[in-house]
Enzyme design. Structure first.
Site, mmCIF file in Angstrom:
data_model
loop_
_atom_site.group_PDB
_atom_site.id
_atom_site.type_symbol
_atom_site.label_atom_id
_atom_site.label_comp_id
_atom_site.label_asym_id
_atom_site.label_seq_id
_atom_site.Cartn_x
_atom_site.Cartn_y
_atom_site.Cartn_z
ATOM 1 C CG HIS A 1 -0.326 0.305 2.524
ATOM 2 N ND1 HIS A 1 0.017 -0.679 3.423
ATOM 3 C CD2 HIS A 1 0.013 1.466 3.117
ATOM 4 C CE1 HIS A 1 0.525 -0.127 4.506
ATOM 5 N NE2 HIS A 1 0.542 1.180 4.341
ATOM 6 C CB SER B 1 3.319 1.803 6.203
ATOM 7 O OG SER B 1 2.111 1.661 6.874
ATOM 8 C CG ASP C 1 -0.084 -3.977 2.691
ATOM 9 O OD1 ASP C 1 0.242 -3.403 1.635
ATOM 10 O OD2 ASP C 1 -0.333 -3.361 3.749
#
Length: 501
Positions: A133, A236, A163
């Site tokens: 993402h 992230s 992901d």
């Protein structure tokens, strides 16, 4: 930052940062007896944190994504449109006329969209692991190393199901970070999280593994490590490290009411990420095997009905036509205990075993069927790209009125035969068989078990239900028992429920 709202106002927030997963056993705790000063123990732990951070930092990167600028019309970019009362002023007033024409003839570009995240170098050749993402859909991915050098990434490969993403930069003198073994991490083990929160620069936080095998519903493929190490938007894709400095997870999401750190973070286990990244590097995509079954965990109530331990195995609730499970003659109600030499402890565990098996190869499966252990050979097939069993649930249509109903006093529900016409009206496929629930008595044990109007009952105990006679027979056989085991279906799939009598 991408967010999903959960029950009780909890928010699952996908945090903007990249990280690779590696796992290893943390440094063993030393016995701190009364003759060892507390300060000495704290200093020793501090030294470990410092050494791990120092060794890891050269391998951690910041990621900035940019979408390409696009041409837009002058009208879109003008401060006043055709309906503006100031349009004539700009076009006719000599003071503004030339300026207006000059402005009108210039190409205008839309603002650039930007995002940030983190990542880590897994190979000296320039391979970097991060979250899908973070980079998915980006036109330009800029990577900034810890020493300040900047590069544009190429060969971006992503796997949205897990992901995980792998990107590549062409740069000299890179330092790769070692990957550990996430399966060896235990609840309570110390971990460090590194990334670029809020774009302020590389930061290190510490915490412990709070839980394992979490599935908060963020991605298709989940088996998260949970940690209380502080991670925020921008983290992230960054690594979660054990005290040996090995990556054991990719920091991916937070559960938060505030949108920031609330003490609950999730990381993709490095063992899963390692396999996914290998698939991306070798094939440019992830080739997963699939079994073709609907499954559910063994709950406390189901364990009593099937005489099996809670959490042992996974029970089949649906077998898909022409799937590997169908060809191996697996049946609804079978409990998968072991597959490919690995014990099964639930749906996510089984999914993790299945997807990494070789397509076209056969593996032995151990089942519990009607109280007896059965072995089957299952030949794996590649998972279809559109593979999904979930559908939107719809209520029972009013057209069911006037159909034959049977009051079932023991269960406090009413059912009727499921015709093809009614199945279509309810949104089920033509091959679904059973009886449909038309009402559930409020406050009854059936309601407490989760039975609802519009559900299909496909099985009572071991009795297949395709007619009202079979339904009544199943109830008769269960009459002397204190609980009734039902296989029910809604638009999310089939599952077993236990109704206490």
């Amino acid at each position: 930052m991408k967010a999903l709202t959960a029950n009780r106002n909890w928010m699952f927030a996908i945090i903007g940062s990249a990280c690779l997963v590696g796992a290893a056993v943390g440094v063993a705790q030393k016995d701190v007896s009364s003759d060892v000063p507390v300060a000495a123990s704290a200093t020793e732990l501090s030294s470990i944190f410092r050494d791990v951070s120092k060794r890891a930092m050269p391998s951690i990167v910041s990621i900035e994504t940019v979408s390409k600028t696009s041409q837009v019309s002058n009208q879109q970019m003008m401060p006043f449109g055709d309906d503006s009362p100031f349009k004539d002023l700009f076009e006719n007033d000599p003071r503004f006329k030339d300026m207006f024409k000059q402005y009108q003839n210039q190409p205008r570009r839309a603002p650039r969209k930007m995002g940030t995240g983190s990542g880590f170098i897994i190979n000296k050749s320039g391979l970097i692991m991060t979250n899908s993402h973070v980079v998915n859909g980006a036109d330009v991915v800029k990577v900034t190393l810890n020493d300040g050098r900047e590069f544009t990434a190429s060969d971006i490969k992503t796997d949205p199901r897990s992901d995980v993403a792998v990107i590549k930069i062409d740069a000299p003198d890179l330092v790769a970070i070692p990957l550990g073994d996430s399966s060896k991490m235990e609840i309570g083990d110390w971990v460090l999280a590194i990334g670029n929160p809020f774009g302020i620069g590389m930061s290190v936080t510490n915490g412990i593994i709070s839980a394992k095998s979490r599935g908060p519903g963020i991605n298709d493929r989940e088996d998260y490590l949970q940690t209380d190490a502080a991670i925020n938007p921008g983290n992230s894709g960054g690594p979660l490290l054990n005290l040996r400095g090995e990556v054991i997870g990719i920091n991916t999401a937070i559960s938060s009411r505030s949108g920031g750190y609330d003490g609950v973070g999730f990381a993709i286990p490095v063992n899963m990420a390692r396999w996914v990244s290998g698939q991306l590097i070798d094939h440019g995509m992830v080739k997963r095997s699939f079994l073709g079954v609907g499954i559910q965990p063994i709950s406390n109530d189901l364990s009593k009905s099937f005489d099996i331990k809670v959490g042992q195995g996974a029970i089949i609730t649906q077998v898909m036509e022409d799937s590997p499970a169908d060809k191996a003659e697996l049946k609804t109600g079978d409990i998968i205990l072991n597959f490919a030499g690995k014990d099964v402890s639930g749906p996510r565990n089984l999914q993790g075993i299945v997807e990494q098996l070789s397509v076209g190869k056969s593996y032995t499966m151990e089942l519990l069927r009607d109280g007896k252990r059965v072995h089957k050979q299952v030949t794996m097939q590649e998972m279809p790209k559109s593979f999904s069993v979930a559908k939107n649930e719809s209520p029972l249509e009013d057209s069911s009125k006037g159909k034959q109903k049977t009051s079932v006093n023991d269960l406090k529900i009413e059912v009727q035969p499921l015709t093809k016409e009614l199945a279509n009206q309810l949104g089920y496929s033509d091959d679904v068989n059973g009886v449909v629930i038309t009402s559930v008595e409020p406050g009854s044990a059936a309601e407490e078990a989760g039975l609802m109007k519009g559900m299909i009952i496909e099985k009572i105990g071991t009795t297949e239900v395709t007619t009202m006679d079979q339904f009544n027979l199943g109830l008769k056989e269960a009459k002397e028992k204190d609980r009734v085991l039902l296989l029910v279906r809604n638009h999310s799939g089939a599952r077993f429920v236990v109704v206490q009598k």
